[in-house]
Design a protein around this motif. Structure first.
Motif, mmCIF file in Angstrom:
data_model
loop_
_atom_site.group_PDB
_atom_site.id
_atom_site.type_symbol
_atom_site.label_atom_id
_atom_site.label_comp_id
_atom_site.label_asym_id
_atom_site.label_seq_id
_atom_site.Cartn_x
_atom_site.Cartn_y
_atom_site.Cartn_z
ATOM 1 N N ILE A 246 -7.998 -11.553 2.770
ATOM 2 C CA ILE A 246 -7.504 -12.827 3.289
ATOM 3 C C ILE A 246 -8.178 -13.059 4.649
ATOM 4 N N ASN A 247 -8.996 -14.086 4.713
ATOM 5 C CA ASN A 247 -9.683 -14.402 5.962
ATOM 6 C C ASN A 247 -8.756 -15.148 6.903
ATOM 7 N N ASN A 248 -9.086 -15.079 8.177
ATOM 8 C CA ASN A 248 -8.273 -15.707 9.226
ATOM 9 C C ASN A 248 -8.249 -17.216 9.049
ATOM 10 N N GLY A 249 -7.059 -17.797 9.044
ATOM 11 C CA GLY A 249 -6.888 -19.232 8.896
ATOM 12 C C GLY A 249 -6.386 -19.636 7.517
ATOM 13 N N ALA A 250 -6.407 -18.716 6.557
ATOM 14 C CA ALA A 250 -5.913 -19.037 5.214
ATOM 15 C C ALA A 250 -4.393 -19.114 5.214
ATOM 16 N N VAL A 251 -3.853 -19.951 4.365
ATOM 17 C CA VAL A 251 -2.410 -20.144 4.242
ATOM 18 C C VAL A 251 -1.992 -19.722 2.841
ATOM 19 N N ILE A 252 -1.048 -18.760 2.800
ATOM 20 C CA ILE A 252 -0.552 -18.278 1.512
ATOM 21 C C ILE A 252 0.969 -18.355 1.545
ATOM 22 N N GLU A 253 1.539 -19.083 0.595
ATOM 23 C CA GLU A 253 2.986 -19.172 0.457
ATOM 24 C C GLU A 253 3.353 -18.544 -0.883
ATOM 25 N N GLY A 254 3.574 -17.220 -0.818
ATOM 26 C CA GLY A 254 3.877 -16.484 -2.021
ATOM 27 C C GLY A 254 3.702 -15.001 -1.775
ATOM 28 N N PHE A 255 3.796 -14.219 -2.839
ATOM 29 C CA PHE A 255 3.678 -12.782 -2.736
ATOM 30 C C PHE A 255 2.287 -12.334 -3.179
ATOM 31 N N CYS A 256 1.821 -11.279 -2.521
ATOM 32 C CA CYS A 256 0.553 -10.672 -2.902
ATOM 33 C C CYS A 256 0.840 -9.265 -3.434
ATOM 34 N N SER A 257 0.321 -8.958 -4.596
ATOM 35 C CA SER A 257 0.575 -7.665 -5.213
ATOM 36 C C SER A 257 -0.722 -7.122 -5.775
ATOM 37 N N GLN A 258 -1.035 -5.842 -5.376
ATOM 38 C CA GLN A 258 -2.201 -5.161 -5.900
ATOM 39 C C GLN A 258 -1.772 -4.335 -7.129
ATOM 40 N N THR A 259 -1.370 -5.047 -8.140
ATOM 41 C CA THR A 259 -0.846 -4.406 -9.347
ATOM 42 C C THR A 259 -1.922 -3.597 -10.061
ATOM 43 N N TYR A 260 -3.169 -4.055 -10.013
ATOM 44 C CA TYR A 260 -4.245 -3.406 -10.768
ATOM 45 C C TYR A 260 -5.015 -2.391 -9.908
ATOM 46 N N ALA A 261 -4.467 -1.998 -8.755
ATOM 47 C CA ALA A 261 -5.145 -1.045 -7.873
ATOM 48 C C ALA A 261 -5.155 0.351 -8.497
ATOM 49 N N ASP A 262 -6.157 1.159 -8.097
ATOM 50 C CA ASP A 262 -6.274 2.513 -8.620
ATOM 51 C C ASP A 262 -5.291 3.464 -7.945
ATOM 52 N N ILE A 263 -4.780 3.080 -6.809
ATOM 53 C CA ILE A 263 -3.878 3.948 -6.058
ATOM 54 C C ILE A 263 -2.458 3.787 -6.585
ATOM 55 N N ASP A 264 -1.779 4.890 -6.803
ATOM 56 C CA ASP A 264 -0.385 4.874 -7.215
ATOM 57 C C ASP A 264 0.464 4.736 -5.964
#
Length: 272
Positions: A246-264
């Motif tokens: 997420i670059n500086n200045g972006a607007v996000i209204e919601g949740f971010c989830s790294q569901t497909y990440a390799d880390i448990d």
């Protein structure tokens, strides 16, 4: 004795003459047929004289017999009666006339919906261009690519890339998707990368293998790989991905989830 013989002969002659008249009416002269006189008591009166030439009378009878044999016999022609085969043929003909022809029967119309999956087969090296002044209503399919500069009111599906600089009111399905100062109202599905350029407005969910968002998106983003949210991006929805930048200045209204990440992530906190 002679008188008895002449009486019998007279009766035989009268009966034979009457029979001949019945067989051949009007052909025998009336003078040859001796009338039979009847009294009140229905008695036969002998009107023939005593002096009768027997040979002469017999010769007359022979002539009458020859005349009867020469008359043509009437033949009765039997009237034809309808046979069972003729009746069956008539009934079958009437039934055949009532059977409609196959050409008069209306054929069923194919009303199956358009499959929204990507077309099977290789990507063709060709691009269909929808010019800016063109407005199309209906679904589009191609084994190549689309360059949509005008307006499409319908679903768009292709094996190649979809580039939208106009308007699409419908779902899209392709191997790559790029929107630049465009408006899309529908779901975007891609087996590759989705790029939403600055000035673009997307109303609908996005599914892809990777995504770069620099425009406005109202919907959930589901990406198997990385997601880059640029400075000019505005997102109203949840982001589900393998990683997110997420670059500086972006607007996000919601949740971010790294569901497909390799880390448990959950395992890191267990046993602590």
């Amino acid at each position: 004795m002679e008188e008895i013989f002449m009486g019998l002969f007279k009766e035989f002659k009268d009966d034979f003459s009457q029979a001949v008249n019945e067989l051949v009416p009007g052909d025998v002269p009336e003078k040859e047929v001796e009338p039979k006189a009847q009294t009140a008591d229905n008695l036969v009166v002998d009107t023939i004289g005593e002096n009768v030439d027997v040979a002469s009378e017999l010769s007359k009878l022979d002539g009458l017999l020859e005349h009867v044999e020469e008359q043509p016999q009437e033949t009765t022609v039997p009237r034809p009666t309808p046979s069972e085969n003729f009746a069956e043929h008539t009934i079958n003909t009437q039934k055949e006339e009532q059977i409609p022809q196959m050409n008069d029967i209306p054929q069923p119309v194919n009303t199956q919906p358009v499959n929204n999956n990507v077309l099977s087969g290789d990507v063709q090296d060709e691009t269909s261009v929808i010019t800016a002044s063109t407005v199309l209503t209906g679904d589009l399919q191609s084994s190549g690519s689309f360059d949509i500069q005008g307006t499409i009111n319908g679903n768009v599906m292709c094996n190649g890339k979809i580039v939208v600089t106009g308007t699409v009111n419908g779902n899209t399905n392709s191997s790559e998707f790029f929107a630049d100062v465009a408006k899309v109202e529908g779901e975007i599905v891609s087996t590759g990368t989705v790029k939403i350029g600055a000035g673009s407005v997307i109303i609908g969910n996005i599914s892809a293998s990777s995504a770069v968002i620099a425009g406005a998106v109202k919907g959930d983003i589901d990406v198997q790989g990385p997601v880059v949210v640029d400075t000019s991006a505005v997102i109203m929805g949840n982001i589900k991905s393998r990683s997110v930048q997420i670059n500086n200045g972006a607007v996000i209204e919601g949740f971010c989830s790294q569901t497909y990440a390799d880390i448990d992530v959950q395992g890191l906190f267990e046993g602590k």
